[in-house]
Motif scaffolding. Structure first.
Motif, PDB file in Angstrom:
ATOM      1  N   PHE A  44      76.132  -5.141   5.721  1.00 22.11           N
ATOM      2  CA  PHE A  44      77.103  -6.206   5.991  1.00 22.11           C
ATOM      3  C   PHE A  44      77.959  -6.464   4.756  1.00 22.11           C
ATOM      4  O   PHE A  44      79.194  -6.613   4.860  1.00 22.11           O
ATOM      5  CB  PHE A  44      76.380  -7.484   6.409  1.00 22.11           C
ATOM      6  N   ILE A  45      77.329  -6.530   3.593  1.00 18.15           N
ATOM      7  CA  ILE A  45      78.048  -6.791   2.335  1.00 18.15           C
ATOM      8  C   ILE A  45      79.094  -5.709   2.075  1.00 18.15           C
ATOM      9  O   ILE A  45      80.223  -5.999   1.661  1.00 18.15           O
ATOM     10  CB  ILE A  45      77.042  -6.880   1.167  1.00 18.15           C
ATOM     11  N   LYS A  46      78.735  -4.456   2.315  1.00 20.64           N
ATOM     12  CA  LYS A  46      79.675  -3.348   2.112  1.00 20.64           C
ATOM     13  C   LYS A  46      80.809  -3.377   3.135  1.00 20.64           C
ATOM     14  O   LYS A  46      81.964  -3.064   2.807  1.00 20.64           O
ATOM     15  CB  LYS A  46      78.932  -2.014   2.218  1.00 20.64           C
ATOM     16  N   SER A  47      80.489  -3.767   4.365  1.00 21.61           N
ATOM     17  CA  SER A  47      81.486  -3.728   5.445  1.00 21.61           C
ATOM     18  C   SER A  47      82.426  -4.925   5.416  1.00 21.61           C
ATOM     19  O   SER A  47      83.600  -4.806   5.802  1.00 21.61           O
ATOM     20  CB  SER A  47      80.779  -3.681   6.808  1.00 21.61           C
ATOM     21  N   PHE A  48      81.935  -6.089   4.942  1.00 23.66           N
ATOM     22  CA  PHE A  48      82.749  -7.314   4.999  1.00 23.66           C
ATOM     23  C   PHE A  48      82.709  -8.043   3.651  1.00 23.66           C
ATOM     24  O   PHE A  48      82.189  -9.164   3.539  1.00 23.66           O
ATOM     25  CB  PHE A  48      82.248  -8.235   6.113  1.00 23.66           C
ATOM     26  N   PRO A  49      83.249  -7.434   2.605  1.00 22.11           N
ATOM     27  CA  PRO A  49      83.161  -8.033   1.259  1.00 22.11           C
ATOM     28  C   PRO A  49      83.917  -9.359   1.117  1.00 22.11           C
ATOM     29  O   PRO A  49      83.652 -10.113   0.184  1.00 22.11           O
ATOM     30  CB  PRO A  49      83.776  -6.952   0.358  1.00 22.11           C
ATOM     31  N   GLU A  50      84.845  -9.649   2.046  1.00 17.52           N
ATOM     32  CA  GLU A  50      85.611 -10.896   1.982  1.00 17.52           C
ATOM     33  C   GLU A  50      85.077 -11.948   2.953  1.00 17.52           C
ATOM     34  O   GLU A  50      85.686 -13.006   3.127  1.00 17.52           O
ATOM     35  CB  GLU A  50      87.090 -10.620   2.295  1.00 17.52           C
ATOM     36  N   SER A  51      83.964 -11.687   3.577  1.00 17.92           N
ATOM     37  CA  SER A  51      83.416 -12.598   4.581  1.00 17.92           C
ATOM     38  C   SER A  51      83.021 -13.941   3.980  1.00 17.92           C
ATOM     39  O   SER A  51      82.591 -14.025   2.823  1.00 17.92           O
ATOM     40  CB  SER A  51      82.196 -11.966   5.244  1.00 17.92           C
ATOM     41  N   GLN A  52      83.126 -14.993   4.776  1.00 17.58           N
ATOM     42  CA  GLN A  52      82.644 -16.309   4.349  1.00 17.58           C
ATOM     43  C   GLN A  52      81.119 -16.328   4.229  1.00 17.58           C
ATOM     44  O   GLN A  52      80.549 -17.217   3.594  1.00 17.58           O
ATOM     45  CB  GLN A  52      83.102 -17.381   5.343  1.00 17.58           C
ATOM     46  N   LYS A  53      80.488 -15.344   4.824  1.00 16.38           N
ATOM     47  CA  LYS A  53      79.029 -15.254   4.788  1.00 16.38           C
ATOM     48  C   LYS A  53      78.527 -14.330   3.684  1.00 16.38           C
ATOM     49  O   LYS A  53      77.325 -14.049   3.614  1.00 16.38           O
ATOM     50  CB  LYS A  53      78.517 -14.728   6.140  1.00 16.38           C
ATOM     51  N   ILE A  54      79.409 -13.887   2.811  1.00 19.03           N
ATOM     52  CA  ILE A  54      79.024 -12.882   1.815  1.00 19.03           C
ATOM     53  C   ILE A  54      77.973 -13.430   0.840  1.00 19.03           C
ATOM     54  O   ILE A  54      77.043 -12.718   0.437  1.00 19.03           O
ATOM     55  CB  ILE A  54      80.262 -12.351   1.058  1.00 19.03           C
ATOM     56  N   GLU A  55      78.098 -14.710   0.451  1.00 23.10           N
ATOM     57  CA  GLU A  55      77.114 -15.299  -0.457  1.00 23.10           C
ATOM     58  C   GLU A  55      75.741 -15.362   0.203  1.00 23.10           C
ATOM     59  O   GLU A  55      74.728 -14.986  -0.406  1.00 23.10           O
ATOM     60  CB  GLU A  55      77.545 -16.708  -0.873  1.00 23.10           C
ATOM     61  N   GLU A  56      75.701 -15.815   1.455  1.00 24.37           N
ATOM     62  CA  GLU A  56      74.437 -15.891   2.184  1.00 24.37           C
ATOM     63  C   GLU A  56      73.818 -14.506   2.349  1.00 24.37           C
ATOM     64  O   GLU A  56      72.602 -14.327   2.195  1.00 24.37           O
ATOM     65  CB  GLU A  56      74.661 -16.519   3.565  1.00 24.37           C
ATOM     66  N   ALA A  57      74.661 -13.540   2.668  1.00 22.09           N
ATOM     67  CA  ALA A  57      74.163 -12.170   2.862  1.00 22.09           C
ATOM     68  C   ALA A  57      73.553 -11.639   1.569  1.00 22.09           C
ATOM     69  O   ALA A  57      72.492 -10.999   1.590  1.00 22.09           O
ATOM     70  CB  ALA A  57      75.293 -11.260   3.333  1.00 22.09           C
ATOM     71  N   ASN A  58      74.200 -11.902   0.439  1.00 19.77           N
ATOM     72  CA  ASN A  58      73.666 -11.448  -0.850  1.00 19.77           C
ATOM     73  C   ASN A  58      72.335 -12.129  -1.162  1.00 19.77           C
ATOM     74  O   ASN A  58      71.406 -11.489  -1.664  1.00 19.77           O
ATOM     75  CB  ASN A  58      74.679 -11.726  -1.961  1.00 19.77           C
ATOM     76  N   PHE A  59      72.261 -13.414  -0.874  1.00 20.25           N
ATOM     77  CA  PHE A  59      71.013 -14.133  -1.163  1.00 20.25           C
ATOM     78  C   PHE A  59      69.865 -13.607  -0.306  1.00 20.25           C
ATOM     79  O   PHE A  59      68.778 -13.315  -0.820  1.00 20.25           O
ATOM     80  CB  PHE A  59      71.182 -15.629  -0.930  1.00 20.25           C
ATOM     81  N   TYR A  60      70.099 -13.473   0.997  1.00 22.34           N
ATOM     82  CA  TYR A  60      69.001 -13.060   1.876  1.00 22.34           C
ATOM     83  C   TYR A  60      68.660 -11.576   1.726  1.00 22.34           C
ATOM     84  O   TYR A  60      67.523 -11.177   2.003  1.00 22.34           O
ATOM     85  CB  TYR A  60      69.307 -13.435   3.324  1.00 22.34           C
ATOM     86  N   SER A  61      69.611 -10.803   1.268  1.00 20.79           N
ATOM     87  CA  SER A  61      69.290  -9.416   0.919  1.00 20.79           C
ATOM     88  C   SER A  61      68.313  -9.396  -0.253  1.00 20.79           C
ATOM     89  O   SER A  61      67.288  -8.702  -0.218  1.00 20.79           O
ATOM     90  CB  SER A  61      70.569  -8.657   0.544  1.00 20.79           C
ATOM     91  N   ALA A  62      68.628 -10.184  -1.288  1.00 18.08           N
ATOM     92  CA  ALA A  62      67.740 -10.263  -2.459  1.00 18.08           C
ATOM     93  C   ALA A  62      66.396 -10.858  -2.087  1.00 18.08           C
ATOM     94  O   ALA A  62      65.338 -10.380  -2.521  1.00 18.08           O
ATOM     95  CB  ALA A  62      68.405 -11.092  -3.555  1.00 18.08           C
ATOM     96  N   LYS A  63      66.407 -11.912  -1.257  1.00 14.47           N
ATOM     97  CA  LYS A  63      65.149 -12.559  -0.896  1.00 14.47           C
ATOM     98  C   LYS A  63      64.285 -11.651  -0.029  1.00 14.47           C
ATOM     99  O   LYS A  63      63.048 -11.725  -0.074  1.00 14.47           O
ATOM    100  CB  LYS A  63      65.411 -13.880  -0.173  1.00 14.47           C
ATOM    101  N   SER A  64      64.912 -10.779   0.733  1.00 18.71           N
ATOM    102  CA  SER A  64      64.140  -9.809   1.525  1.00 18.71           C
ATOM    103  C   SER A  64      63.329  -8.906   0.610  1.00 18.71           C
ATOM    104  O   SER A  64      62.164  -8.582   0.898  1.00 18.71           O
ATOM    105  CB  SER A  64      65.076  -8.972   2.402  1.00 18.71           C
ATOM    106  N   HIS A  65      63.928  -8.504  -0.514  1.00 23.48           N
ATOM    107  CA  HIS A  65      63.188  -7.692  -1.485  1.00 23.48           C
ATOM    108  C   HIS A  65      62.050  -8.508  -2.109  1.00 23.48           C
ATOM    109  O   HIS A  65      60.961  -7.970  -2.358  1.00 23.48           O
ATOM    110  CB  HIS A  65      64.125  -7.160  -2.561  1.00 23.48           C
ATOM    111  N   TYR A  66      62.308  -9.795  -2.352  1.00 22.43           N
ATOM    112  CA  TYR A  66      61.247 -10.675  -2.849  1.00 22.43           C
ATOM    113  C   TYR A  66      60.075 -10.711  -1.861  1.00 22.43           C
ATOM    114  O   TYR A  66      58.908 -10.637  -2.258  1.00 22.43           O
ATOM    115  CB  TYR A  66      61.798 -12.087  -3.055  1.00 22.43           C
TER     116      TYR A  66
END
Length: 225
Positions: A44-66
């Motif tokens: 999602f981050i790669k496909s929609f870098p200007e999305s309003q959800k980009i911050e949330e996507a980055n956080f939950y991507s990182a938290k998934s690794h956690y």
């Protein structure tokens, strides 16, 4: 999750695709499939870098690794990856509402790394390799300054030094007993309410300070003659 998977192909290239793909990634997170959640959020981050959800996507991507980080006794590659992802998120979104949680998650992961390294160092004491234990524990303390395991690391260094001192040959015993006493003093100075107080005091009494003084006097007499 299955409905999103079925809908997305029909909406590719349309305005609704962005929301659907985000919800699809989030659905994996909600059903605790963190491997696919991380993968879908990163897509999602790669496909929609200007999305309003980009911050949330980055956080939950990182938290998934956690969430995929294993117990400390296992390989910690995923833990290191999670720390890296969360740190990148913090750097990129310093005003995020997820900042406090991100810092807390990193702290937990860092503690897990420290726990693993401490247990490896302590293992040398367990197998009676006291010299290796002292070296490993010193390295641990130097590498992880401020670690919550510092007190325990010093205790096991004391135990290892104690075993070496009491089993030393006579002419080396005095110096090693003095070093042990200095290590004891350092522990009780930095940790006056140490959990290991009873055992430390017991072992110091076992050393018999009169014997140390006797050895000291004997050494002086040898030097004078």
């Amino acid at each position: 999750n299955r409905i999103f998977e079925q809908l997305i192909p029909s909406y590719r290239g349309k305005p609704q695709a962005e929301r659907l793909i985000y919800f699809f990634a989030d659905s994996y997170y909600q059903i605790k499939n963190f491997y696919l959640a991380a993968y879908r959020f990163e897509n999602f981050i790669k496909s929609f870098p200007e999305s309003q959800k980009i911050e949330e996507a980055n956080f939950y991507s990182a938290k998934s690794h956690y969430m995929m980080s294993p117990v400390f006794s296992l390989d910690q590659e995923e833990t290191l990856k999670a720390i890296d992802k969360l740190q990148i998120f913090i750097n990129n979104y310093p005003e995020s509402s997820h900042m406090d949680e991100s810092n807390q998650l990193i702290s937990e992961l860092q503690t897990k790394i420290e726990k693993k390294e401490f247990e490896i160092a302590k293992q040398y004491y367990t197998i009676f390799d006291y010299r290796a234990a002292i070296t490993a524990l010193d390295n641990f303390i130097a590498e992880f300054v401020g670690t919550k395991f510092r007190e325990e690391a010093l205790y096991y260094k004391f135990l290892s030094s104690y075993e070496i001192a009491i089993n030393s040959i006579e002419f080396k015993k005095l110096d090693r007993l003095k070093d042990l006493k200095e290590l004891y003093n350092n522990i009780v100075r930095y940790y006056p309410e140490t959990l290991f107080e009873e055992d430390l005091i017991k072992k110091m009494k076992n050393l018999n300070l009169k014997k140390i003084n006797s050895l000291n006097l004997k050494n002086k007499l040898v030097r004078s003659t």
